[in-house]
Write a protein that holds these residues in place. Sequence first.
Motif, PDB file in Angstrom:
ATOM      1  N   LYS A  74       0.857  -1.185   0.000  1.00  0.00           N
ATOM      2  CA  LYS A  74       0.000   0.000   0.000  1.00  0.00           C
ATOM      3  C   LYS A  74       0.895   1.239   0.000  1.00  0.00           C
ATOM      4  N   THR A  75       0.632   2.157  -0.932  1.00  0.00           N
ATOM      5  CA  THR A  75       1.530   3.295  -1.138  1.00  0.00           C
ATOM      6  C   THR A  75       1.074   4.557  -0.411  1.00  0.00           C
ATOM      7  N   ASN A  76       2.039   5.424  -0.185  1.00  0.00           N
ATOM      8  CA  ASN A  76       1.851   6.663   0.558  1.00  0.00           C
ATOM      9  C   ASN A  76       1.024   7.670  -0.242  1.00  0.00           C
ATOM     10  N   LEU A  77       0.405   8.588   0.481  1.00  0.00           N
ATOM     11  CA  LEU A  77      -0.450   9.605  -0.131  1.00  0.00           C
ATOM     12  C   LEU A  77      -0.566  10.788   0.804  1.00  0.00           C
ATOM     13  N   LEU A  78      -1.088  11.896   0.285  1.00  0.00           N
ATOM     14  CA  LEU A  78      -1.463  12.999   1.162  1.00  0.00           C
ATOM     15  C   LEU A  78      -2.643  12.564   2.029  1.00  0.00           C
ATOM     16  N   GLU A  79      -2.742  13.120   3.223  1.00  0.00           N
ATOM     17  CA  GLU A  79      -3.778  12.690   4.155  1.00  0.00           C
ATOM     18  C   GLU A  79      -5.163  12.779   3.524  1.00  0.00           C
ATOM     19  N   PHE A  80      -5.873  11.634   3.530  1.00  0.00           N
ATOM     20  CA  PHE A  80      -7.200  11.525   2.932  1.00  0.00           C
ATOM     21  C   PHE A  80      -7.206  11.985   1.468  1.00  0.00           C
ATOM     22  N   ALA A  81      -6.058  11.852   0.807  1.00  0.00           N
ATOM     23  CA  ALA A  81      -5.915  12.187  -0.616  1.00  0.00           C
ATOM     24  C   ALA A  81      -6.151  13.673  -0.894  1.00  0.00           C
ATOM     25  N   TYR A  82      -5.883  14.498   0.103  1.00  0.00           N
ATOM     26  CA  TYR A  82      -6.146  15.924  -0.092  1.00  0.00           C
ATOM     27  C   TYR A  82      -5.297  16.743   0.867  1.00  0.00           C
ATOM     28  N   GLY A  83      -4.765  17.835   0.393  1.00  0.00           N
ATOM     29  CA  GLY A  83      -4.176  18.803   1.302  1.00  0.00           C
ATOM     30  C   GLY A  83      -2.701  18.633   1.528  1.00  0.00           C
ATOM     31  N   VAL A  84      -2.340  18.102   2.686  1.00  0.00           N
ATOM     32  CA  VAL A  84      -0.948  18.156   3.117  1.00  0.00           C
ATOM     33  C   VAL A  84      -0.436  16.770   3.511  1.00  0.00           C
ATOM     34  N   VAL A  85       0.879  16.702   3.651  1.00  0.00           N
ATOM     35  CA  VAL A  85       1.536  15.496   4.145  1.00  0.00           C
ATOM     36  C   VAL A  85       1.284  15.382   5.648  1.00  0.00           C
ATOM     37  N   HIS A  86       0.855  14.203   6.097  1.00  0.00           N
ATOM     38  CA  HIS A  86       0.684  14.012   7.539  1.00  0.00           C
ATOM     39  C   HIS A  86       2.058  13.688   8.145  1.00  0.00           C
ATOM     40  N   PRO A  87       2.434  14.348   9.245  1.00  0.00           N
ATOM     41  CA  PRO A  87       3.761  14.119   9.825  1.00  0.00           C
ATOM     42  C   PRO A  87       3.995  12.685  10.287  1.00  0.00           C
ATOM     43  N   ASP A  88       2.944  11.934  10.589  1.00  0.00           N
ATOM     44  CA  ASP A  88       3.124  10.537  10.992  1.00  0.00           C
ATOM     45  C   ASP A  88       3.654   9.675   9.850  1.00  0.00           C
ATOM     46  N   TYR A  89       3.363  10.084   8.616  1.00  0.00           N
ATOM     47  CA  TYR A  89       3.719   9.256   7.458  1.00  0.00           C
ATOM     48  C   TYR A  89       4.810   9.883   6.601  1.00  0.00           C
ATOM     49  N   GLY A  90       4.917  11.210   6.585  1.00  0.00           N
ATOM     50  CA  GLY A  90       5.968  11.883   5.843  1.00  0.00           C
ATOM     51  C   GLY A  90       5.688  11.965   4.358  1.00  0.00           C
ATOM     52  N   LYS A  91       6.446  12.808   3.674  1.00  0.00           N
ATOM     53  CA  LYS A  91       6.246  12.996   2.242  1.00  0.00           C
ATOM     54  C   LYS A  91       6.975  11.918   1.452  1.00  0.00           C
ATOM     55  N   THR A  92       6.493  11.682   0.254  1.00  0.00           N
ATOM     56  CA  THR A  92       7.164  10.775  -0.672  1.00  0.00           C
ATOM     57  C   THR A  92       8.145  11.585  -1.501  1.00  0.00           C
ATOM     58  N   ASN A  93       9.393  11.127  -1.544  1.00  0.00           N
ATOM     59  CA  ASN A  93      10.428  11.837  -2.284  1.00  0.00           C
ATOM     60  C   ASN A  93      10.443  11.400  -3.747  1.00  0.00           C
ATOM     61  N   ASN A  94      10.833  12.326  -4.602  1.00  0.00           N
ATOM     62  CA  ASN A  94      10.902  12.056  -6.027  1.00  0.00           C
ATOM     63  C   ASN A  94      12.119  11.179  -6.333  1.00  0.00           C
ATOM     64  N   PRO A  95      11.949  10.044  -7.018  1.00  0.00           N
ATOM     65  CA  PRO A  95      13.083   9.157  -7.291  1.00  0.00           C
ATOM     66  C   PRO A  95      14.202   9.808  -8.098  1.00  0.00           C
ATOM     67  N   TRP A  96      13.869  10.831  -8.895  1.00  0.00           N
ATOM     68  CA  TRP A  96      14.868  11.475  -9.738  1.00  0.00           C
ATOM     69  C   TRP A  96      15.641  12.559  -8.999  1.00  0.00           C
ATOM     70  N   ASP A  97      15.093  13.047  -7.900  1.00  0.00           N
ATOM     71  CA  ASP A  97      15.755  14.069  -7.083  1.00  0.00           C
ATOM     72  C   ASP A  97      15.101  14.023  -5.711  1.00  0.00           C
ATOM     73  N   LEU A  98      15.792  13.419  -4.743  1.00  0.00           N
ATOM     74  CA  LEU A  98      15.200  13.183  -3.432  1.00  0.00           C
ATOM     75  C   LEU A  98      14.886  14.470  -2.672  1.00  0.00           C
ATOM     76  N   ARG A  99      15.396  15.591  -3.144  1.00  0.00           N
ATOM     77  CA  ARG A  99      15.090  16.873  -2.497  1.00  0.00           C
ATOM     78  C   ARG A  99      13.705  17.372  -2.890  1.00  0.00           C
ATOM     79  N   ARG A 100      13.124  16.733  -3.894  1.00  0.00           N
ATOM     80  CA  ARG A 100      11.852  17.209  -4.430  1.00  0.00           C
ATOM     81  C   ARG A 100      10.728  16.213  -4.138  1.00  0.00           C
ATOM     82  N   THR A 101       9.520  16.696  -4.225  1.00  0.00           N
ATOM     83  CA  THR A 101       8.356  15.863  -3.933  1.00  0.00           C
ATOM     84  C   THR A 101       7.996  14.989  -5.123  1.00  0.00           C
ATOM     85  N   ALA A 102       7.334  13.883  -4.848  1.00  0.00           N
ATOM     86  CA  ALA A 102       6.775  13.038  -5.907  1.00  0.00           C
ATOM     87  C   ALA A 102       5.392  13.507  -6.330  1.00  0.00           C
TER      88      ALA A 102
END
Length: 259
Positions: free
Chosen positions: A124-152
């Motif tokens: 099961k893959t990560n997502l923004l909380e309830f598929a809307y809005g912001v990254v939940h701090p409990d789960y964290g953001k998904t990093n972009n595979p091409w540049d880990l400094r950026r979001t996916a």
Amino acid sequence: MTPPPFLAASISEVGSLYRSGSLTPLEVTQAALSRTEQQNARLNAFITVTADLALEQARQATRELQAGQDRGPLHGIPVALKDLVDVQGVKTTCSARILAGQVAAEDAVVTRRLREVGAVLLGKTNLLEFAYGVVHPDYGKTNNPWDLRRTAGGSSGGSAAAVAAGLCYAAVGTDTGGSIRIPAAYCGVSGLKPTSGRVPLGGIFPLSWSLDHAGPLARSCQDARLLLEALLGEKLESVRPTLKGRRLGCYANTSLGRT
């Protein structure tokens, strides 16, 4: 560690290797799980990895294909599901603290269809909380595979990152206002928001009943089509586009002094 070349192959190419006997679903699933274990700490693409389920399904797919039982192009192919899609006996968190312990009592319709075609459910893959809005701090953001400094991207960022990084061959996402298309663009994969109502939403946590869509993310349009057909439960008609008989128009913007 360099991943085996078959993790970067298309679904059809892997399927051909299965049917020639030179590769098995178990070998591919073991490699996908190994790569996920190596990469997920940096990507944060998966919330839950269903390793035991995936290995069980891979062994079954290996036995079936070796016995001549062929369920179609996704048979034995590792795929992932956004963590608002129910898988029986597995947590559906929606990346929300309030649902952290919620375990699905039954499969979503799309999950059941993936089982029917013999796909291997990797996790099961990560997502923004309830598929809307912001990254939940409990789960964290998904990093972009091409540049880990950026979001996916969001909200199906975990699905897009997992596909782009070669952790799985395709993944299910959902789209209400761009949540498949944006992560697909950010991560350089193919993503499709299907026509409303084409992919059933039963067992998928709703953001907006009238605007939600479920659809595929994959590394190519061809692979996305194969996953979409499984989600639809039907084959799509092949259409060869043509410009014959069509008229093309050109708009001239004279206010800028050029056309």
